[in-house]
Write a protein that holds these residues in place. Structure first.
Motif, mmCIF file in Angstrom:
data_model
loop_
_atom_site.group_PDB
_atom_site.id
_atom_site.type_symbol
_atom_site.label_atom_id
_atom_site.label_comp_id
_atom_site.label_asym_id
_atom_site.label_seq_id
_atom_site.Cartn_x
_atom_site.Cartn_y
_atom_site.Cartn_z
ATOM 1 N N ALA A 154 0.746 -1.405 -0.118
ATOM 2 C CA ALA A 154 0.042 0.055 0.325
ATOM 3 C C ALA A 154 0.939 1.345 -0.014
ATOM 4 N N ALA A 155 -0.064 2.415 -0.020
ATOM 5 C CA ALA A 155 0.912 3.656 0.293
ATOM 6 C C ALA A 155 1.047 3.752 1.780
ATOM 7 N N LEU A 156 2.079 4.564 2.091
ATOM 8 C CA LEU A 156 2.194 4.896 3.582
ATOM 9 C C LEU A 156 0.967 5.621 4.167
ATOM 10 N N ALA A 157 0.475 6.539 3.303
ATOM 11 C CA ALA A 157 -0.533 7.294 3.873
ATOM 12 C C ALA A 157 -1.789 6.371 4.285
ATOM 13 N N GLU A 158 -1.858 5.176 3.554
ATOM 14 C CA GLU A 158 -3.098 4.366 3.688
ATOM 15 C C GLU A 158 -2.860 3.377 4.959
ATOM 16 N N GLU A 159 -1.658 3.169 5.447
ATOM 17 C CA GLU A 159 -1.294 2.231 6.649
ATOM 18 C C GLU A 159 -1.558 2.930 7.894
ATOM 19 N N PRO A 160 -2.193 2.237 8.592
ATOM 20 C CA PRO A 160 -2.546 2.838 10.393
ATOM 21 C C PRO A 160 -1.256 2.635 10.888
ATOM 22 N N ASP A 161 -1.040 2.944 12.089
ATOM 23 C CA ASP A 161 0.067 3.111 12.766
ATOM 24 C C ASP A 161 0.360 1.718 13.171
ATOM 25 N N PRO A 162 1.758 1.369 12.995
ATOM 26 C CA PRO A 162 2.097 0.144 13.111
ATOM 27 C C PRO A 162 2.736 -0.196 14.620
ATOM 28 N N HIS A 163 2.839 -1.295 15.161
ATOM 29 C CA HIS A 163 3.521 -1.718 16.399
ATOM 30 C C HIS A 163 5.078 -1.465 16.094
ATOM 31 N N THR A 164 5.452 -1.880 14.899
ATOM 32 C CA THR A 164 7.137 -1.742 14.620
ATOM 33 C C THR A 164 7.044 -1.200 13.258
ATOM 34 N N LEU A 165 7.922 0.084 13.250
ATOM 35 C CA LEU A 165 8.097 0.639 11.967
ATOM 36 C C LEU A 165 9.682 0.247 11.462
ATOM 37 N N LEU A 166 9.674 -0.247 10.336
ATOM 38 C CA LEU A 166 10.956 -0.714 10.113
ATOM 39 C C LEU A 166 11.331 0.141 8.858
ATOM 40 N N VAL A 167 12.593 0.930 9.108
ATOM 41 C CA VAL A 167 13.368 1.775 8.324
ATOM 42 C C VAL A 167 14.406 1.190 7.737
ATOM 43 N N PRO A 168 14.504 0.698 6.251
ATOM 44 C CA PRO A 168 15.711 0.046 5.900
ATOM 45 C C PRO A 168 16.963 1.322 5.270
ATOM 46 N N GLY A 169 17.894 0.830 4.921
ATOM 47 C CA GLY A 169 18.822 1.506 4.260
ATOM 48 C C GLY A 169 19.042 1.416 2.798
ATOM 49 N N GLY A 170 20.247 1.901 2.317
ATOM 50 C CA GLY A 170 20.468 1.724 1.018
ATOM 51 C C GLY A 170 20.866 2.993 0.360
ATOM 52 N N ALA A 171 21.288 3.100 -0.982
ATOM 53 C CA ALA A 171 21.590 4.164 -1.635
ATOM 54 C C ALA A 171 20.750 5.534 -1.771
ATOM 55 N N GLY A 172 19.376 4.783 -1.581
ATOM 56 C CA GLY A 172 18.367 5.969 -1.667
ATOM 57 C C GLY A 172 18.414 6.815 -0.705
ATOM 58 N N THR A 173 19.054 6.639 0.571
ATOM 59 C CA THR A 173 19.040 7.439 1.680
ATOM 60 C C THR A 173 19.999 8.623 1.596
ATOM 61 N N ARG A 174 20.790 8.660 0.671
ATOM 62 C CA ARG A 174 21.710 9.670 0.468
ATOM 63 C C ARG A 174 21.016 11.132 0.080
ATOM 64 N N ARG A 175 19.984 10.830 -0.887
ATOM 65 C CA ARG A 175 19.110 12.011 -1.395
ATOM 66 C C ARG A 175 17.798 11.511 -1.391
ATOM 67 N N PRO A 176 17.081 11.551 -0.289
ATOM 68 C CA PRO A 176 15.733 10.890 0.121
ATOM 69 C C PRO A 176 14.586 11.883 -0.488
ATOM 70 N N ASP A 177 13.563 11.504 -0.869
ATOM 71 C CA ASP A 177 12.443 12.315 -1.205
ATOM 72 C C ASP A 177 12.079 12.923 0.064
ATOM 73 N N PRO A 178 12.156 14.175 0.037
ATOM 74 C CA PRO A 178 11.741 15.241 1.170
ATOM 75 C C PRO A 178 10.404 14.786 1.839
ATOM 76 N N ARG A 179 9.530 14.305 1.012
ATOM 77 C CA ARG A 179 8.144 13.833 1.380
ATOM 78 C C ARG A 179 8.303 12.498 2.414
ATOM 79 N N LEU A 180 9.345 11.741 2.185
ATOM 80 C CA LEU A 180 9.697 10.499 2.874
ATOM 81 C C LEU A 180 10.098 10.961 4.346
#
Length: 319
Positions: A61-87
């Protein structure tokens, strides 16, 4: 038993193993204890993302559609260097609502950008610890551990360390036996405690440049129960003991004795974790000679005796 929702955040350039490694652990725990976890993935717009290795992941789903989880997992990767400001904005607003916030590898960078690690102790992949500390001075960056817990926030080091952290969380949520069962099914070589260094003795020391010293390093690793005195090792390198000791430290960054101590400790730990060999047998095989010598080494390095260390990995059967 309450069901815990684990929501993994997806974005372009994510490291695939940062996502799949922890999720496989939670999925394994769900198999062992049905109803324990509900696994979800979501991207900003609900669109597929391309990982740093070229794989395509399709979110639930889209993040906006998901209810608050118990555990939110935020992975890494090359995409963390210039992330989308919306994220970053989404994390700043929604991540604090999760009961538990977990990052893998450079996912800690995203949390730091969102101001979620200010005043907290955290870790990330060893290659990015200096950058994280420099760009986010309010974060207490610890470059050594496999993972760090600070309140409801947990950060882990590079890639496979996310598996170690997920196993620790499963043990916390369910029990040690379930975590060990999952580790064995995943054929995880070593379920590392959080305070263990990111590198083994062989990796934390530099590889010697000269072949005779490289051969000595290999010999130590393969024969921890041999005579590994400076004199014996120097003879293998065809150097005088004084010249050998100086050259070994200059090229590896540690003294021969310290290197031998690390290798023997790791060898003993693996035997205690992965075999049923007795403490006396393990002490001989690891080069300590006697159980008392091994006990002193364990207490000094780990703060726990060998017998108690083994119980952590092989708990007694439930009555």
């Amino acid at each position: 038993m309450p069901q815990r929702t684990v929501l993994a955040v997806l974005f372009d350039g994510v490291q695939s193993l940062d996502v799949t490694g922890p999720l496989e652990v939670f999925a394994g725990a769900e198999t062992c204890a049905p109803g324990s976890y509900r696994l979800r993935t979501a991207s900003l717009d609900g669109a597929p993302v391309r990982t740093s290795s070229g794989l395509t992941l399709v979110p639930d789903a889209a993040l906006a559609e998901e209810p608050d989880p118990h555990t939110l997992l935020v992975p890494g990767g090359a995409g963390t260097r210039r992330p989308d400001p919306r994220l970053t904005d989404w994390l700043r607003t929604h991540a604090p609502r999760a009961e538990r916030l977990v990052s893998v590898c450079t996912g800690a960078v995203l949390l730091a950008r969102a101001g979620l690690l200010d005043g907290r102790r955290a870790t990330t992949h060893w290659a990015y610890c200096d950058t994280l500390a420099r760009h986010h001075p309010a974060v207490d960056v610890d470059p050594d551990p496999v993972y760090v817990r600070d309140g409801h926030i947990a950060t882990s080091a590079g890639v496979t360390c996310g598996i170690d952290l997920a196993l620790a969380l499963v043990e916390e949520d369910l029990d040690r036996r379930t975590a060990l069962t999952v580790a064995r099914h995943l054929v995880v070589f070593l379920r590392r405690p959080g305070n263990q260094a990111q590198f083994s003795a062989q990796l934390s020391a530099q590889t010697a440049r000269r072949e005779p010293l490289q051969e000595v390093q290999r010999y130590i690793t393969e024969h921890p129960d041999a005579d590994l005195s400076v004199e014996a090792l120097a003879a293998r390198a065809t150097l005088s003991p004084r010249h050998f000791a100086r050259a070994f430290q200059a090229e590896t960054g540690v003294t021969p004795g310290r290197y031998v101590d690390r290798v023997r400790l790791e060898h003993a730990r693996r035997l205690l974790e992965d075999t049923t060999d007795g403490v006396e047998e393990v002490s001989r095989a690891s080069g300590y000679g006697t159980p008392e010598a091994m006990r002193r080494a364990f207490v000094k390095a780990l703060g726990v005796a060998p017998a108690e260390y083994r119980r952590r990995f092989h708990p007694a059967p439930a009555p």
